[in-house]
Design a protein around this motif. Structure first.
Motif, PDB file in Angstrom:
ATOM      1  N   VAL A 114       5.810   0.623  -0.827  1.00  0.00           N
ATOM      2  CA  VAL A 114       4.885   1.760  -0.706  1.00  0.00           C
ATOM      3  C   VAL A 114       5.631   3.064  -0.934  1.00  0.00           C
ATOM      4  N   ALA A 115       6.831   3.177  -0.378  1.00  0.00           N
ATOM      5  CA  ALA A 115       7.623   4.393  -0.584  1.00  0.00           C
ATOM      6  C   ALA A 115       7.900   4.615  -2.059  1.00  0.00           C
ATOM      7  N   TRP A 116       8.342   3.582  -2.758  1.00  0.00           N
ATOM      8  CA  TRP A 116       8.651   3.721  -4.182  1.00  0.00           C
ATOM      9  C   TRP A 116       7.411   4.072  -4.998  1.00  0.00           C
ATOM     10  N   HIS A 117       6.276   3.429  -4.663  1.00  0.00           N
ATOM     11  CA  HIS A 117       5.043   3.725  -5.391  1.00  0.00           C
ATOM     12  C   HIS A 117       4.620   5.173  -5.177  1.00  0.00           C
ATOM     13  N   THR A 118       4.658   5.632  -3.936  1.00  0.00           N
ATOM     14  CA  THR A 118       4.176   6.975  -3.641  1.00  0.00           C
ATOM     15  C   THR A 118       5.156   8.057  -4.081  1.00  0.00           C
ATOM     16  N   GLN A 119       6.406   7.677  -4.346  1.00  0.00           N
ATOM     17  CA  GLN A 119       7.384   8.602  -4.912  1.00  0.00           C
ATOM     18  C   GLN A 119       7.406   8.510  -6.442  1.00  0.00           C
ATOM     19  N   HIS A 120       6.457   7.764  -6.979  1.00  0.00           N
ATOM     20  CA  HIS A 120       6.284   7.639  -8.437  1.00  0.00           C
ATOM     21  C   HIS A 120       7.544   7.079  -9.095  1.00  0.00           C
ATOM     22  N   ARG A 121       8.084   6.032  -8.453  1.00  0.00           N
ATOM     23  CA  ARG A 121       9.272   5.368  -8.967  1.00  0.00           C
ATOM     24  C   ARG A 121       8.964   4.034  -9.649  1.00  0.00           C
ATOM     25  N   VAL A 122       7.698   3.622  -9.636  1.00  0.00           N
ATOM     26  CA  VAL A 122       7.323   2.304 -10.144  1.00  0.00           C
ATOM     27  C   VAL A 122       6.472   2.459 -11.404  1.00  0.00           C
ATOM     28  N   PHE A 123       6.863   1.748 -12.454  1.00  0.00           N
ATOM     29  CA  PHE A 123       6.159   1.799 -13.731  1.00  0.00           C
ATOM     30  C   PHE A 123       5.688   0.399 -14.098  1.00  0.00           C
ATOM     31  N   THR A 146       7.517  -4.879 -13.565  1.00  0.00           N
ATOM     32  CA  THR A 146       7.594  -3.446 -13.261  1.00  0.00           C
ATOM     33  C   THR A 146       8.999  -2.948 -13.552  1.00  0.00           C
ATOM     34  N   VAL A 147       9.085  -1.667 -13.836  1.00  0.00           N
ATOM     35  CA  VAL A 147      10.352  -0.953 -13.850  1.00  0.00           C
ATOM     36  C   VAL A 147      10.372  -0.102 -12.586  1.00  0.00           C
ATOM     37  N   VAL A 148      11.408  -0.256 -11.769  1.00  0.00           N
ATOM     38  CA  VAL A 148      11.488   0.456 -10.494  1.00  0.00           C
ATOM     39  C   VAL A 148      12.760   1.273 -10.439  1.00  0.00           C
TER      40      VAL A 148
END
Length: 282
Positions: free
Chosen positions: A262-271, A277-279
């Motif tokens: 959730v942290a990575w998604h909300t920090q726009h780190r996940v593509f 995915t690219v994280v």
């Protein structure tokens, strides 16, 4: 006064992308603080995440638009400090919900929890202190699934939720709801996928005598437990562990894995990248 923003983009790889984007940032008075990029040579896709500060983000937005057309970019520019409006779905096991609530209240997760919904009443939750967050009891039966999911959609639309988290929500979403939430719904599965999909994975793992258990956070798709994986973790177990021991140990892993995803998604780190995915993790 300069404010911090995040620029993320993906597009077919070709020469000149970074030069053009950084040039647009320079022209708009932007100062780059962090930059990560990845060129996937299997898919031919290029991914870029830049954190920068600028006094006039609108000027940079305007400069990016012709570049987005030129390079066929999927892109967005967002304020770095804007929390993501989030709806959390949960059933009786609320340890992941409790972990997310704690992290959000400590300011360690950039989410604004706009609602919590459950197929069980709030009294069934034993760990979480919901406080003044709106709670929706949405019971479900085989005959009322379509109606219940329509109510979930309504909550998403009424609250403006940008992210839906299945925090041990023990219901299989219909293809229709999965499509409605595509790219904005994260599930925590209590096994190290692709092993032990479906129900009671800890019991499946125990029956196979595994020496390691895990948890997987992934985006939800119509294919059960097969969405693009965001984060995973494992923990060693032994022959002495019962299925109940695995469940107990798994709670810790599930909470940590979901929180990080959730942290990575909300920090726009996940593509998204095809089925993967690219994280750009931190």
């Amino acid at each position: 006064m300069a404010s911090s923003h995040i620029l993320v983009l993906s597009c077919p790889d070709q020469p000149g992308i970074v030069h053009a984007v950084t040039g647009a940032l320079l022209a708009g008075g932007g100062n780059i603080h962090e930059s990560r990029q990845f060129d996937d040579r299997e898919t031919g896709q290029f991914f870029l995440r830049i954190v920068f500060s600028a006094q006039d983000a609108a000027a940079i937005d305007a400069a990016m638009r012709p570049l987005a057309s030129q390079f066929a970019m999927d892109w967005k520019l967002v304020p770095a400090d804007r929390p993501v409006k989030t709806l959390i779905l949960v059933s009786k096991f609320d340890h992941c919900l409790g972990y997310l609530l704690y992290k959000a209240r400590m300011g360690e997760l950039p989410i604004d929890i706009v609602a919590i919904a459950s197929n069980h009443p709030a009294s069934a939750l034993t760990v979480s202190t919901i406080g003044d967050i709106p709670f929706h009891h949405l019971p479900i039966t085989k005959d009322t699934k379509a109606e219940q999911e329509a109510r979930i959609k309504a909550v998403v639309e009424e609250t403006g939720a940008e992210l839906v988290i299945l925090a041990r929500y023990m219901q299989i979403l219909s293809d229709d709801l999965a499509a409605f939430l595509a790219g904005r719904c994260i599930n925590i599965h209590h096994s190290f996928l692709p092993s032990f999909k479906g129900a009671k994975p800890y019991h499946q793992a125990h029956a196979r005598g595994v020496k390691m258990i895990g948890a997987t956070a992934h985006y939800v798709t119509a294919d059960l437990d097969e969405g693009p994986i965001i984060h995973q973790a494992t923990e060693a177990v032994t022959h002495e562990d019962t299925p109940e021991d695995l469940v107990r140990k798994g709670r810790e892993i599930e909470s940590r894995v979901l929180g990080k995803a959730v942290a990575w998604h909300t920090q726009h780190r996940v593509f998204p990248n095809a089925a993967k995915t690219v994280v750009f993790g931190n």
